[in-house]
Scaffold this motif. Structure first.
Motif, PDB file in Angstrom:
ATOM      1  N   ALA A 202      -0.569   6.638 -14.778  1.00 17.92           N
ATOM      2  CA  ALA A 202       0.104   5.788 -13.784  1.00 17.92           C
ATOM      3  C   ALA A 202      -0.812   5.467 -12.598  1.00 17.92           C
ATOM      4  O   ALA A 202      -0.764   4.364 -12.041  1.00 17.92           O
ATOM      5  N   TRP A 203      -1.661   6.421 -12.195  1.00 17.74           N
ATOM      6  CA  TRP A 203      -2.516   6.141 -11.021  1.00 17.74           C
ATOM      7  C   TRP A 203      -3.535   5.041 -11.298  1.00 17.74           C
ATOM      8  O   TRP A 203      -4.001   4.362 -10.375  1.00 17.74           O
ATOM      9  N   HIS A 204      -3.892   4.838 -12.568  1.00 18.16           N
ATOM     10  CA  HIS A 204      -4.789   3.717 -12.890  1.00 18.16           C
ATOM     11  C   HIS A 204      -4.118   2.392 -12.516  1.00 18.16           C
ATOM     12  O   HIS A 204      -4.774   1.462 -12.036  1.00 18.16           O
ATOM     13  N   VAL A 205      -2.805   2.321 -12.761  1.00 19.52           N
ATOM     14  CA  VAL A 205      -2.061   1.108 -12.435  1.00 19.52           C
ATOM     15  C   VAL A 205      -1.995   0.936 -10.913  1.00 19.52           C
ATOM     16  O   VAL A 205      -2.245  -0.150 -10.383  1.00 19.52           O
ATOM     17  N   GLN A 206      -1.665   2.023 -10.237  1.00 18.48           N
ATOM     18  CA  GLN A 206      -1.625   2.013  -8.761  1.00 18.48           C
ATOM     19  C   GLN A 206      -2.947   1.523  -8.191  1.00 18.48           C
ATOM     20  O   GLN A 206      -2.984   0.719  -7.249  1.00 18.48           O
ATOM     21  N   ALA A 207      -4.043   2.037  -8.738  1.00 19.55           N
ATOM     22  CA  ALA A 207      -5.372   1.712  -8.212  1.00 19.55           C
ATOM     23  C   ALA A 207      -5.654   0.220  -8.325  1.00 19.55           C
ATOM     24  O   ALA A 207      -6.267  -0.378  -7.434  1.00 19.55           O
ATOM     25  N   ASP A 208      -5.210  -0.410  -9.412  1.00 24.16           N
ATOM     26  CA  ASP A 208      -5.513  -1.834  -9.600  1.00 24.16           C
ATOM     27  C   ASP A 208      -4.550  -2.743  -8.851  1.00 24.16           C
ATOM     28  O   ASP A 208      -4.941  -3.823  -8.428  1.00 24.16           O
ATOM     29  N   PHE A 209      -3.270  -2.334  -8.694  1.00 29.40           N
ATOM     30  CA  PHE A 209      -2.271  -3.281  -8.193  1.00 29.40           C
ATOM     31  C   PHE A 209      -1.684  -2.934  -6.833  1.00 29.40           C
ATOM     32  O   PHE A 209      -1.130  -3.811  -6.179  1.00 29.40           O
ATOM     33  N   GLY A 210      -1.751  -1.677  -6.397  1.00 29.45           N
ATOM     34  CA  GLY A 210      -1.165  -1.342  -5.102  1.00 29.45           C
ATOM     35  C   GLY A 210       0.231  -1.912  -4.960  1.00 29.45           C
ATOM     36  O   GLY A 210       1.076  -1.725  -5.826  1.00 29.45           O
ATOM     37  N   GLU A 211       0.443  -2.669  -3.890  1.00 28.63           N
ATOM     38  CA  GLU A 211       1.787  -3.204  -3.603  1.00 28.63           C
ATOM     39  C   GLU A 211       2.062  -4.539  -4.309  1.00 28.63           C
ATOM     40  O   GLU A 211       3.104  -5.148  -4.083  1.00 28.63           O
ATOM     41  N   ALA A 212       1.130  -4.992  -5.145  1.00 28.45           N
ATOM     42  CA  ALA A 212       1.282  -6.330  -5.731  1.00 28.45           C
ATOM     43  C   ALA A 212       2.338  -6.395  -6.832  1.00 28.45           C
ATOM     44  O   ALA A 212       2.719  -7.481  -7.261  1.00 28.45           O
ATOM     45  N   ILE A 213       2.820  -5.247  -7.318  1.00 27.60           N
ATOM     46  CA  ILE A 213       3.893  -5.263  -8.319  1.00 27.60           C
ATOM     47  C   ILE A 213       5.032  -4.365  -7.834  1.00 27.60           C
ATOM     48  O   ILE A 213       4.848  -3.552  -6.923  1.00 27.60           O
ATOM     49  N   ALA A 214       6.213  -4.532  -8.460  1.00 28.29           N
ATOM     50  CA  ALA A 214       7.399  -3.830  -7.948  1.00 28.29           C
ATOM     51  C   ALA A 214       7.269  -2.315  -8.130  1.00 28.29           C
ATOM     52  O   ALA A 214       7.668  -1.548  -7.253  1.00 28.29           O
ATOM     53  N   GLY A 215       6.736  -1.864  -9.275  1.00 26.75           N
ATOM     54  CA  GLY A 215       6.670  -0.424  -9.487  1.00 26.75           C
ATOM     55  C   GLY A 215       6.028  -0.059 -10.806  1.00 26.75           C
ATOM     56  O   GLY A 215       5.640  -0.933 -11.593  1.00 26.75           O
ATOM     57  N   VAL A 216       5.924   1.259 -11.029  1.00 23.51           N
ATOM     58  CA  VAL A 216       5.403   1.758 -12.297  1.00 23.51           C
ATOM     59  C   VAL A 216       6.243   2.958 -12.722  1.00 23.51           C
ATOM     60  O   VAL A 216       6.561   3.829 -11.902  1.00 23.51           O
ATOM     61  N   ILE A 217       6.646   2.970 -13.980  1.00 19.76           N
ATOM     62  CA  ILE A 217       7.323   4.139 -14.535  1.00 19.76           C
ATOM     63  C   ILE A 217       6.233   5.087 -15.038  1.00 19.76           C
ATOM     64  O   ILE A 217       5.389   4.699 -15.853  1.00 19.76           O
ATOM     65  N   ASP A 218       6.254   6.322 -14.532  1.00 19.96           N
ATOM     66  CA  ASP A 218       5.207   7.292 -14.882  1.00 19.96           C
ATOM     67  C   ASP A 218       5.625   8.065 -16.125  1.00 19.96           C
ATOM     68  O   ASP A 218       6.574   8.844 -16.088  1.00 19.96           O
ATOM     69  N   GLY A 219       4.886   7.863 -17.201  1.00 17.50           N
ATOM     70  CA  GLY A 219       5.174   8.590 -18.443  1.00 17.50           C
ATOM     71  C   GLY A 219       4.077   9.580 -18.767  1.00 17.50           C
ATOM     72  O   GLY A 219       3.966  10.016 -19.911  1.00 17.50           O
ATOM     73  N   GLY A 220       3.246   9.916 -17.776  1.00 19.26           N
ATOM     74  CA  GLY A 220       2.131  10.815 -18.054  1.00 19.26           C
ATOM     75  C   GLY A 220       1.053  10.103 -18.851  1.00 19.26           C
ATOM     76  O   GLY A 220       1.093   8.878 -19.009  1.00 19.26           O
ATOM     77  N   PRO A 221       0.060  10.855 -19.339  1.00 21.33           N
ATOM     78  CA  PRO A 221      -1.037  10.221 -20.072  1.00 21.33           C
ATOM     79  C   PRO A 221      -0.553   9.599 -21.387  1.00 21.33           C
ATOM     80  O   PRO A 221       0.310  10.162 -22.052  1.00 21.33           O
ATOM     81  N   THR A 222      -1.110   8.439 -21.728  1.00 25.49           N
ATOM     82  CA  THR A 222      -0.719   7.803 -22.988  1.00 25.49           C
ATOM     83  C   THR A 222      -1.401   8.527 -24.141  1.00 25.49           C
ATOM     84  O   THR A 222      -2.461   9.117 -23.984  1.00 25.49           O
ATOM     85  N   ASP A 223      -0.768   8.441 -25.298  1.00 26.25           N
ATOM     86  CA  ASP A 223      -1.158   9.230 -26.443  1.00 26.25           C
ATOM     87  C   ASP A 223      -2.442   8.710 -27.110  1.00 26.25           C
ATOM     88  O   ASP A 223      -3.442   9.416 -27.210  1.00 26.25           O
ATOM     89  N   VAL A 224      -2.415   7.452 -27.497  1.00 20.93           N
ATOM     90  CA  VAL A 224      -3.545   6.876 -28.249  1.00 20.93           C
ATOM     91  C   VAL A 224      -4.715   6.598 -27.303  1.00 20.93           C
ATOM     92  O   VAL A 224      -5.865   6.921 -27.619  1.00 20.93           O
ATOM     93  N   GLY A 225      -4.445   5.982 -26.164  1.00 21.02           N
ATOM     94  CA  GLY A 225      -5.487   5.754 -25.162  1.00 21.02           C
ATOM     95  C   GLY A 225      -6.209   4.430 -25.295  1.00 21.02           C
ATOM     96  O   GLY A 225      -6.900   4.011 -24.373  1.00 21.02           O
ATOM     97  N   LEU A 226      -6.113   3.775 -26.437  1.00 17.12           N
ATOM     98  CA  LEU A 226      -6.658   2.422 -26.634  1.00 17.12           C
ATOM     99  C   LEU A 226      -5.506   1.513 -27.050  1.00 17.12           C
ATOM    100  O   LEU A 226      -4.471   1.994 -27.508  1.00 17.12           O
TER     101      LEU A 226
END
Ligand code: TXA
Ligand code: MG
Length: 335
Positions: A149-173
Motif C-alpha cells: 500500500a505504501w507504494h501507492v501512497q508514495a506515487d499518488f499522495g492526496e491525488a486519489i480518494a484512498g487505498v485499501i491495504d491488503g498487505g503484500p501482494t502474492d505474485v508481485g508481477l
C-alpha cells in the motif's frame, strides 16, 4: 487519502467508486488503481492521475459471469478453456467488446481486456460496487508497479480518494495477458500464469511478433523503472560485478541479485545496499520481491543499481521481461 483494511473500508471504497472517484485496491498480482469501469468520466481520471498515454487501454476486473457477459462477447473456445483453468487468477483475456464498454477503456479498440482476480478484497469490492472495475497498476506511468500500500501512497499522495491495504501482494508481477480474439491465442504479456501452464491447456500460444495484430499497446512504453539507472548483469559474470563495485567504491550502489551471487560477492562495504531476489532456481521469489526492492533501494538513495538476469522458463519469463524493460544491459563503459 485514507488507507485501511477493514470491511468498512471496503464499503467506503465502494461508495467512493460509485461516486466516480479513484480508489486503489489489492489484487494477487499488484495493487490496481480502480474506477467504475462503465463510467467514462471516472475512467478518464485514471489516465490523468497516472500520466498514462491515452492510447493505452485499461483492464476491466469482474467478480462474476454476469459482469463478463455485459462487457464481452461470449468466450471463444480457447478463451473458455483458459478461463475455466485460471479464473479467478492472475490472467487477463483480450475479448471482443460489447457496446456498454466506454471507448476510453479500450482506447478505441474493438476488444476489451478482462480479468477475474483471485483476491478476497478485490472480489468483495467489485461485488459491492456491482460493476466491473477498470484498474491499471496503481503506479505513476513508467514507475515500478505497487506490491504494498505504501507504494501507492508514495506515487499518488492526496491525488486519489484512498487505498485499501491488503498487505503484500502474492505474485508481485502483473497478470499474464492472452489475446483469445485471434487464433492461435497470443501471449501479449508474460505474468502470473506461466506460458507452460497456458500451453498445457490450449496448446502452443503465439508471440505478438508472429501475429497480425498490434501487441498490447502499453508494452511499447518505458516501464517499471526507478529514477536511477539500473544495469543488468549477464549471467555468470561475478567478475564484472566485482569490478563494478570497485569502480563505484564509496558511491551508494544497489544490488538486486540472487542468493548465489550475493553469497559469492559478500562481504559488502557499507555503501553497498543489498536486495536479495532469492535463489536463481526459484524465480517466483524474484517476482514477489522485485518491485519492492527497486522502490526501497531508490528511496535509500542509490545512485545506480545492478540487477540479475533470469532464464526465460516458468515464472522466469515474466521476471526477465520486467527486468529487460526497466534496465539496460551492462556495457564496457560502465566501469
Ligand atoms: O495484474 C494486472 O494485470 C494489474 C492488476 C491491477 O490487475 N493491472 C495491470 O494493468 O497491469 P496495466 O494497465 O498496468 O496493464 C494493462 C495492459 C497494458 O499493457 C495494455 O496495453 C494492455 O493491458 N491492454 C489493455 N486492453 C487491451 C486490449 N484491448 N488489447 C491489447 N492490450 C490491451
Ligand atoms: Mg502497469
Amino acid at each position: 487519502m485514507w488507507q485501511g483494511s477493514q470491511d468498512e473500508d471496503i464499503q467506503a471504497a465502494a461508495a467512493a467508486l460509485q461516486a466516480g472517484e479513484l480508489v486503489a485496491f489489492p489484487t494477487e498480482t499488484v495493487y490496481g488503481l480502480g474506477a467504475d469501469g462503465l463510467n467514462a468520466r471516472a475512467c478518464a481520471q485514471i489516465f490523468a492521475a497516472k500520466g498514462r498515454p491515452q492510447d493505452n487501454p485499461l483492464i476491466l476486473h469482474i467478480a462474476n459471469e454476469e459482469m463478463l457477459a455485459e462487457i464481452a462477447e461470449p468466450l471463444p473456445e480457447a478463451g473458455a478453456r483458459l478461463a475455466k483453468a485460471f479464473w479467478p487468477g492472475p490472467m487477463t483475456l483480450i475479448l471482443k467488446r460489447r457496446p456498454l464498454v466506454p471507448d476510453v477503456v479500450t482506447a478505441g479498440l474493438d476488444t476489451v481486456a478482462v480479468r477475474w482476480p483471485d483476491h478476497p478484497v478485490a472480489q468483495k469490492l467489485i461485488e459491492a460496487v456491482g460493476r466491473p472495475l477498470a484498474a491499471p497498476s496503481a503506479n505513476k506511468s513508467g514507475r515500478p508497479s505497487p506490491t504494498l500500500a505504501w507504494h501507492v501512497q508514495a506515487d499518488f499522495g492526496e491525488a486519489i480518494a484512498g487505498v485499501i491495504d491488503g498487505g503484500p501482494t502474492d505474485v508481485g508481477l502483473e497478470s499474464t495477458i492472452v489475446d483469445v480474439s485471434v487464433t492461435p491465442p497470443t501471449l501479449l504479456r508474460p505474468g502470473g500464469i506461466t506460458r507452460e501452464a497456458l500451453e498445457g491447456v490450449v496448446g502452443p500460444v503465439a508471440d505478438p511478433e508472429q501475429s497480425e495484430r498490434p501487441k498490447a499497446p502499453g508494452m511499447k512504453y518505458r516501464h517499471y523503472a526507478p529514477n536511477v539507472p539500473v544495469i543488468r548483469l549477464p549471467n555468470a559474470t561475478l567478475e564484472t560485478a566485482r569490478a563494478f563495485l570497485a569502480a563505484h567504491e564509496g558511491e551508494t550502489v544497489g544490488l538486486l541479485l540472487d542468493d548465489e551471487s550475493l553469497n559469492a560477492l559478500a562481504p559488502f562495504s557499507p555503501s553497498v545496499l543489498v536486495w536479495n531476489l532469492g535463489p536463481k532456481t526459484h524465480p517466483e521469489l524474484a517476482a514477489a520481491r522485485l518491485f519492492d526492492g527497486l522502490r526501497r533501494l531508490e528511496a535509500a538513495g542509490c545512485a545506480v543499481m545492478l540487477i540479475a538476469t533470469y532464464d526465460e522458463r516458468g515464472m522466469g519469463l515474466a521476471v526477465a521481461n520486467r527486468i529487460n524493460k526497466l534496465s539496460r544491459p551492462y556495457e564496457e563503459g560502465d566501469l
